[in-house]
Scaffold this motif. Structure first.
Motif, PDB file in Angstrom:
ATOM      1  N   GLU A   1       0.813  -1.206   0.000  1.00 21.96           N
ATOM      2  CA  GLU A   1       0.000   0.000   0.000  1.00 21.96           C
ATOM      3  C   GLU A   1       0.850   1.262   0.000  1.00 21.96           C
ATOM      4  O   GLU A   1       0.513   2.247  -0.657  1.00 21.96           O
ATOM      5  CB  GLU A   1      -0.902  -0.008   1.237  1.00 21.96           C
ATOM      6  N   SER A   2       1.969   1.233   0.730  1.00 26.01           N
ATOM      7  CA  SER A   2       2.758   2.468   0.787  1.00 26.01           C
ATOM      8  C   SER A   2       3.362   2.798  -0.578  1.00 26.01           C
ATOM      9  O   SER A   2       3.544   3.971  -0.904  1.00 26.01           O
ATOM     10  CB  SER A   2       3.842   2.378   1.855  1.00 26.01           C
ATOM     11  N   ILE A   3       3.637   1.765  -1.340  1.00 30.84           N
ATOM     12  CA  ILE A   3       4.122   2.022  -2.701  1.00 30.84           C
ATOM     13  C   ILE A   3       3.002   2.607  -3.555  1.00 30.84           C
ATOM     14  O   ILE A   3       3.207   3.544  -4.317  1.00 30.84           O
ATOM     15  CB  ILE A   3       4.678   0.717  -3.310  1.00 30.84           C
ATOM     16  N   ARG A   4       1.808   2.066  -3.366  1.00 26.08           N
ATOM     17  CA  ARG A   4       0.681   2.600  -4.139  1.00 26.08           C
ATOM     18  C   ARG A   4       0.442   4.064  -3.806  1.00 26.08           C
ATOM     19  O   ARG A   4       0.190   4.891  -4.671  1.00 26.08           O
ATOM     20  CB  ARG A   4      -0.579   1.781  -3.838  1.00 26.08           C
ATOM     21  N   LEU A   5       0.564   4.375  -2.509  1.00 28.97           N
ATOM     22  CA  LEU A   5       0.329   5.758  -2.118  1.00 28.97           C
ATOM     23  C   LEU A   5       1.373   6.686  -2.723  1.00 28.97           C
ATOM     24  O   LEU A   5       1.068   7.798  -3.157  1.00 28.97           O
ATOM     25  CB  LEU A   5       0.348   5.883  -0.592  1.00 28.97           C
ATOM     26  N   ARG A   6       2.604   6.221  -2.731  1.00 31.57           N
ATOM     27  CA  ARG A   6       3.676   7.005  -3.361  1.00 31.57           C
ATOM     28  C   ARG A   6       3.358   7.248  -4.830  1.00 31.57           C
ATOM     29  O   ARG A   6       3.531   8.348  -5.338  1.00 31.57           O
ATOM     30  CB  ARG A   6       5.010   6.273  -3.262  1.00 31.57           C
ATOM     31  N   ALA A   7       2.914   6.171  -5.486  1.00 24.67           N
ATOM     32  CA  ALA A   7       2.594   6.292  -6.907  1.00 24.67           C
ATOM     33  C   ALA A   7       1.472   7.303  -7.098  1.00 24.67           C
ATOM     34  O   ALA A   7       1.488   8.105  -8.034  1.00 24.67           O
ATOM     35  CB  ALA A   7       2.197   4.927  -7.463  1.00 24.67           C
ATOM     36  N   LEU A   8       0.525   7.281  -6.171  1.00 22.99           N
ATOM     37  CA  LEU A   8      -0.571   8.245  -6.255  1.00 22.99           C
ATOM     38  C   LEU A   8      -0.048   9.661  -6.172  1.00 22.99           C
ATOM     39  O   LEU A   8      -0.460  10.544  -6.919  1.00 22.99           O
ATOM     40  CB  LEU A   8      -1.551   8.004  -5.108  1.00 22.99           C
ATOM     41  N   ASP A   9       0.877   9.863  -5.227  1.00 21.18           N
ATOM     42  CA  ASP A   9       1.464  11.196  -5.078  1.00 21.18           C
ATOM     43  C   ASP A   9       2.084  11.646  -6.388  1.00 21.18           C
ATOM     44  O   ASP A   9       1.968  12.804  -6.784  1.00 21.18           O
ATOM     45  CB  ASP A   9       2.557  11.175  -4.007  1.00 21.18           C
TER      46      ASP A   9
END
Lengths: 1264, 142
Positions: free
Chosen positions: A354-362
């Motif tokens: 999830e933290s990677i996904r959030l980074r990608a979202l950013d």
């Protein structure tokens, strides 16, 4: 005694050790708390024993318990006891415990000062090491001040193990005692080039940490760090240095240019990912700080992006995460380079983490453009569907809204699409972000006028299907959307296709289950709709529709009138009465539509969120003055009555929900949840219950819904945003085709003038025209709004105090450390301070060797020359001002030091900084930087010229000052620096010794790093005899139990205070407890007692004394007059505790405040001294000492040491000395010796004081 | 700089904690519980860096033992990640069994203090890290 020891060790065998404790806790999982409390009881017993081994064991266990979260502060004193054990095995346990348990407010810390000082100077390096480590955890401002000098000494210890620890702890000392930074900095800088890599690394660490907070002060270190960076192979160090450069480059763009190359080399060559990552980060930072226009840097960016892509593609999640993190930094300045990797970023949205996904979202947030917004959001919507029921979905939702709404909807070309996206988002169950969607809907509908027709239609559908949203309305934040829907439908009701239907939807009985603030909006907007309906029926002779409408209102409104919510109730009853009245009029066939709609006429414009703040205060208006007299306090306690109404006033949120509203809503939701949780009758819904409503048939008003599990749930009648994507695609294609045609035409028109404005390749941002012309209404701002965006720095930042100009520090002669800036040295330490000569040599090895022995002045001149030579090299137009040239080679440019103009002021503390003096240093850096290919080199010429001029002026003034008094002053200044210069000077002194020079330099404030031959306050040159050790502590009182020695020191900060340090030493075999110290105050001198205690109360000595232990306590006395010596009577009472009994004992003493104790060692320059003597207001006196049989330097050292004087100047057997009292009296001595007779001529502005001081001096010498 | 280092077992019990910035005792427990929950809830497929409040967590799992380090923004995550491994290797070199780590926490502290001091990395050379401890053991024997 022996028996006792045996007994103790037998006892010990049955004691639990740490292992037993750990095991015990494991075995008592069920009653852990109980087990631990018995353990603590045992520990308390153990701590009462005299055996230090038992105590240490107990403390060791306590440390473990503390880690488990038990408070062990009660054992603080025992920890100190164990710390002061002489055995390392116990000592380290004590220090470990202290480092874990002590904090700034632990009061026993003040007892540790002496112990720590002892350990720091221990011959055993591990003692020192453990003390340093411990100290780093619990250092207080007091400890930092008292020990700064000791730690500074350790920075030059022979053992690298100690050096590195000492260097590191200096950082903590700086934080707690910022005054130490300036004096310590030169040595810290030296450590950057320490032969031991560990010490080097420690110094790099500390300077990096300092520089990160106040980078500008460390810019001058850049060349040194650059050298380190290109030479070091230690990746940990490299990372730190590179990080430091990242902090420095924003201040000096040229540095950045110089850095790019080595950094890119490192990126290419290193195999360490951590280093690679750091380099990439710094390159990014550098490129950000460089203004654009350097075309070759796009290569560096490309390199970074490439490397990051490799990181992101790596299967290692950590690298992937960091890659994305760094990518987002590039995105800010070079979005284009990142946008080409959109595919990769979108892939990351599918990542398991999830933290990677959030980074990608950013990252996506920054990557959108008009062109790709719809596509990206479409992808995100897919993920929203996949991420059902997670917090990640909420995150996605907010991101979608953020992405779309960023920079004032800059990237949205089609608002119909956006509205439908928002409507689609309302289908999310259980999201917390209902109000976010609602505020977006409101914002768009209000600000984009063209979209209102569409928006109103969509909102009407939403209202119609409200039951879908409110399936489980209590927990479902999404119903907030209805708030927006109702308001939009009401406010822009003229666009409604079928206002009757919407009105009907808004007055359904189910609405009454909505939250109050939404109901209120419903009611109010129903009235607006009512007005619209009336208006639309105007002129229609058939009055049935209007009458039906009125009837509907009258039938449905009473539900709301009964609402528990005041707001709803009030609005509903008002409107109900109004409608009833209208109905009456209607029955009389009166035209009312005009009047009713006048109720809601006019349009409110959106107001910028900060508008209120930016209204300028009119001239002459003082908002702080009272208009009327301030009311009495009791009145202000009244409730603010208006709060009830303003809270839910829908009109207030016309523009958008304000922050306060959201907070308030959140708070209330929270409160509601709380209430529900506490309410046993409240049936909590299971997560799946939300879906229930879809399947339960038979409830009214539910239209048939298609339930298709593969297709997301559709709200009937709503257009899908996907359609827009397709439409948009078509539209754009068409547009492009048209454009091509136009372009062709244009090209035909003027063939030659092409290319620059329009790329015919991929379509650029500007090519995309919005689907329909939208007029984005800007938010209103008050006229002449104040252009303010206040971001203040945190005033509590401890690093603020460390913002100290360090550049000029190491330059001799320039702004010497003022007296107040020196690290306090406790004089009684003189005897301990002597250190091995090896260490001295070690330190000297670092300083550059001087080829010849030089007289102070000569050296200075030569340095000037050197400096000049360099200047000449740089500017290539040197005018010959020097008569004789030295044959000295021009030293290494980076390492060479720049001389500074001689400071002309009289007092060191007053030494001012002429602005030009800085330029030499600056130009040094400039020179280094100018090696880089910098186009702006020309700009530097004036600077260099300025430096040139400054140094020229300096030569002249230096020449003019070629007189005698200059000489010692010069030396004086150097002596005040604990820097390289000092060492150079020592070297010089050694050389002087060989030559038997006539002149001598005297003043050494710091005893550190000086080696055998020097002592506090007096440098020995010719004489080989060492000084006898001296102590200022004299006996206060003594009996068979206890011995007290004391020393009195003036307090520089407060002219009426002296500090009496008393060392209590336990002489007997028993434990001394409950010591109380009391002094009978005189009119003139008073012991400072804590507030609230009477003038005769005794002060508890803050420690107990085990046998053989000594400890120091300090007492502050206030004195009024200091011209006379004083004696104060006092008593110490204490309890002697033996195994079987305890007895009260007392010891009387007399505290002797000599006049000497009011003097404070203060350095003085010879010219200032001369001026002082010339001034008429000094009274003179003299004294003769006969039969003094000691070398002159011993004599001087004694006067310095015992009577707090400093030597101003010494010529042969004659010396001038100076001191100052705490109340600012100057005391000047001229000491002459011939044979065994010493004559002292003295001057002072207070004859009484002088007489007494001279008497005391006489007494000192009569004793020996 | 490093704010704290925790060693936690899979049950979330703190085995060792070292703070390089003072944290109140009462807050420590809450912080530890929170941090541990954060890290334990992550699976092996997730990366070892977590943003937590205003700082970052870097954790590594060794069998049943988690090592969690809290660092400020300015720290290089990968270098700390490596540091944790270095620390574990030193522990491995010194202690023969994992269990003995739990029983000799004071020694673990000595090792840790050699590696990190006031939040900065001081030493990474294994034999130099162990030097004081070896000296201590000799002292105890002799």
């Amino acid at each position: 005694m022996a028996l006792k020891i045996v007994k103790g060790s037998i006892d010990r065998m049955f004691d639990k050790n740490l292992q037993d404790l750990v095991r015990g806790i494991r075995n008592h999982k069920d009653d852990e708390a109980k087990y631990i409390s018995t353990c603590i009881d045992e520990i308390k017993q153990e701590l009462k024993q005299d055996n230090i081994a038992v105590k240490a064991n107990a403390v060791c266990k306590l440390t473990y318990l503390q880690m488990l979260g038990y408070d062990v502060s009660w054992a603080a004193f025992n920890i100190v006891e164990v710390m002061s054990s002489s055995k390392f095995t116990y000592k380290r346990i004590g220090y470990l415990a202290a480092s874990q348990c002590f904090h700034e407010s632990t009061d026993v810390i003040m007892l540790t000062t002496n112990q720590i000082r002892k350990d720091l100077s221990s011959p055993n390096q591990y003692d020192t090491g453990v003390a340093l480590t411990g100290l780093s955890c619990f250092v207080t401002p007091d400890l930092a001040r008292d020990l700064a000098n000791d730690i500074m000494t350790l920075m030059s210890h022979t053992k690298p193990y100690i050096r590195k620890k000492a260097v590191l702890i200096m950082y903590k000392v700086f934080l707690k005692y910022p005054e130490s930074l300036r004096p310590a900095f030169p040595r810290l800088k030296e450590k950057l080039e320490d032969p031991d890599p560990g010490v080097q690394s420690a110094a790099v660490n500390v300077i990096c940490e300092l520089a990160r907070r106040n980078p500008k002060n460390y810019l001058s270190l850049a060349p040194l760090f650059f050298k380190l960076m290109t030479s070091s192979t230690n990746n940990w160090v490299l990372i730190k240095i590179i990080k430091l450069f990242g902090a420095l480059t924003p201040l000096e763009p040229r540095l950045g240019k110089k850095l790019i190359e080595p950094l890119t080399n490192l990126i290419h060559s290193t195999s360490a990912m951590s280093l690679l990552y750091e380099c990439v980060n710094t390159v990014i930072a550098v490129l950000i700080s460089l203004s654009s226009g350097m075309p070759n840097h796009s290569a560096s960016i490309q390199l970074c992006v490439q490397k990051l892509r490799i990181l992101i593609e790596d299967s290692d999640q950590n690298l992937k995460y960091l890659g994305l993190l760094a990518m987002s930094k590039i995105l800010k300045t070079h979005p284009k380079s990142v946008q080409s990797h959109k595919d990769l970023i979108l892939q990351c949205l599918d990542d398991k983490d999830e933290s990677i996904r959030l980074r990608a979202l950013d990252l996506l947030y920054g990557m959108v453009s008009k062109k790709n917004l719809m596509e990206i959001v479409k992808k995100l919507m897919l993920h929203v569907d996949k991420a059902e029921g997670t917090t990640y979905r909420d995150e996605l939702l907010t991101k979608i809204i953020d992405i779309c709404s960023q920079s004032n909807y800059q990237y949205i070309t089609n608002f119909e699409w956006y509205i439908s996206i928002l409507v689609e988002l309302t289908r999310l169950e259980g999201t917390r972000h209902g109000h976010l969607i609602a505020s977006q809907m409101l914002d768009v509908a209000i600000r984009v006028k063209a979209i209102r027709v569409f928006a109103v239609a969509q909102m009407a559908t939403l209202l119609d299907n409200a039951h879908l949203l409110t399936g489980n309305m209590q927990r479902n934040g999404i119903c907030e959307v209805l708030y927006a829907a109702a308001w939009i439908c009401g406010e822009f009701s003229e666009h409604l296709e079928n206002p009757m239907q919407t009105l009907e939807a808004m007055l359904r009985p189910k609405v009454a289950t909505l939250p109050g603030h939404i109901q209120a909006v419903y009611v109010q907007n129903a009235a607006k709709l009512f007005a619209t309906v009336l208006k639309s029926q105007e002129g229609n002779t058939d009055g049935t529709v209007t009458q039906d409408t009125s009837q509907l209102m009258i039938e449905r409104l009473p539900v709301f009138v009964q609402s528990a919510n005041l707001e709803v109730q009030e609005r509903a009853s008002c409107i109900l009465q109004l409608v009833k009245y209208i109905q009456k009029l209607q029955q009389k066939d009166v035209e009312v539509a005009e009047e009713v709609s006048a109720l809601f006429a006019g349009e409110l414009n959106p107001v910028a969120p900060k508008a209120q703040k930016k209204v300028p205060v009119p001239e002459g208006l003082d908002l702080d003055t009272w208009i009327n007299e301030p009311p009495s306090e009791s009145e202000s306690e009244d409730e603010q009555p208006k709060a009830i109404f303003t809270k839910e006033e829908p009109k207030h949120s016309r523009a958008r929900h304000t922050e306060v509203d959201e907070k308030e809503l959140a708070r209330r939701r929270e409160a509601r949840k709380q209430e529900q949780a506490n309410n046993p009758f409240y049936i909590k819904s299971s997560p799946s219950s939300q879906k229930v409503y879809q399947e339960t048939p038979g409830v009214d008003h539910i239209p048939v819904i298609q339930i298709d599990l593969t297709v997301p749930l559709k709200v009937p009648g709503l257009p899908m945003s996907d359609q827009y994507v397709k439409l948009e695609e078509e539209r754009r294609q068409k547009e492009r085709a048209e454009k091509k045609k136009k372009d062709k035409k244009k090209r035909k028109e003027k063939r030659s003038g092409r290319g620059k404005k329009h790329d015919s390749g991929p379509e650029s941002e500007e090519d995309i025209t919005p689907a329909h012309m939208v007029d984005i209404v800007t938010e209103e701002m008050p006229e002449n709004a104040l252009p303010s965006d206040d971001d203040e720095k945190d005033p509590n930042d401890p690093h603020k105090a460390l913002d100290i100009d360090l550049d000029n520090l190491e330059m001799s002669g320039h702004r010497p450390l003022a007296d107040s800036e020196k690290i306090p040295v406790r004089s009684h330490r003189a005897a301990e301070a002597a250190k091995s000569p090896v260490e001295d040599r070690d330190a000297d090895g670092i300083a550059t060797q001087l080829p010849k022995k030089k007289h102070g002045k000569e050296k200075r001149e030569e340095k000037k020359k050197k400096d000049k030579d360099r200047e000449r090299k740089k500017s290539k137009d040197e005018k010959k001002k020097k008569k004789h040239k030295s044959e000295e080679k021009d030293g290494d440019l980076l390492g060479a030091e720049v001389d500074e103009p001689v400071v002309q002021s009289e007092e060191p503390s007053q030494a001012s900084e002429p602005p030009t003096s800085n330029s030499a240093e600056v130009s040094d850096l400039d020179f280094w930087l100018s090696n880089a290919p910098v186009p702006s080199n020309i700009q530097e010429v004036p600077k260099v010229a300025a430096a040139e001029a400054a140094s020229a002026a300096e030569v002249i003034s230096g020449g003019a000052q070629d007189s005698e008094p200059d000489e010692p002053k010069d030396a004086e200044m150097e002596a005040t620096k604990p820097s390289k210069h000092k060492k150079k000077k020592q070297k010089k002194e050694k050389e002087d010794k060989e030559k038997k020079k006539k002149k001598h330099h005297h003043y050494h404030h710091h005893s550190d790093g000086v080696g055998e031959e020097s002592v506090q306050n007096g440098t020995v040159e010719e004489e080989e005899e060492p000084l006898p050790s001296m102590s200022n502590y004299c006996l206060l009182a003594e009996n068979s139990y206890i011995k007290m020695v004391y020393d009195i020191q003036g307090n520089l900060q407060d002219g009426s205070q002296v500090v009496v340090s008393v060392i209590f030493e336990n002489k007997c075999d028993s434990f001394l407890k409950s010591m109380e110290f009391n002094v009978l105050d005189s009119l003139n001198s008073k012991l400072q007692r804590p507030e609230g205690s009477g003038p005769h109360d005794s002060l508890a000595v803050p420690f107990q004394l085990p046998p053989g232990v000594s400890n120091e306590a300090r007492y502050v006395f206030t004195v009024q007059s200091i011209v006379m010596p004083q004696k104060l009577k006092g008593t110490l009472t204490f309890i002697v505790k033996t195994e079987e009994s305890s007895t009260h004992e007392k010891l009387d003493f007399k505290l002797h405040f000599t006049c000497t104790s009011y003097l404070i060692t203060t350095p003085c320059y010879s010219d200032a001294f001369a001026k002082l003597l010339e001034s008429a207001d000094l009274k003179s006196s003299s004294v003769r000492l006969e039969g003094v049989n000691m070398p002159f330097h011993h004599l001087l050292a004694r006067i310095c040491f015992h009577h707090h004087f400093s030597v101003v100047e010494r010529i042969d057997s004659c010396a001038s000395m100076y001191s100052r009292s705490i109340q600012g009296h100057h005391v000047c001595l001229l000491v002459k010796t011939s044979g065994q007779t010493v004559s002292i001529d003295a001057k002072c502005d207070e004859p009484m004081l002088l007489g007494n001081v001279l008497d005391e001096i006489k007494q000192t010498f009569s004793q020996c | 700089m490093i704010k704290f280092l925790l060693m936690v077992n899979r049950q979330g019990q703190t085995r060792l904690s070292r703070y390089y910035q003072p944290v109140e005792l009462t807050k420590r427990a809450a912080l530890e519980a929170d941090v541990v929950r954060f890290c334990l809830s992550r699976n092996k497929e997730q990366c070892s860096f977590v943003e937590y409040k205003d700082f970052r967590l870097i954790y590594r799992q060794y069998a049943a033992l988690y090592i969690v380090v809290g660092v400020t923004d300015a720290e290089n995550e990968l270098s700390i990640y490596e540091l944790v491994h270095n620390f574990v290797e030193v522990l491995d070199k010194y202690f023969s069994r994992v269990v003995s780590i739990m029983f000799n926490l004071d020694r673990v502290h000595i090792i840790l203090d050699e590696i990190i001091q006031n939040g900065h990395i001081v030493e990474t050379n294994k034999s130099r890290i162990l030097a004081p401890l070896t000296a201590l053991d000799k002292m105890a024997d002799g």
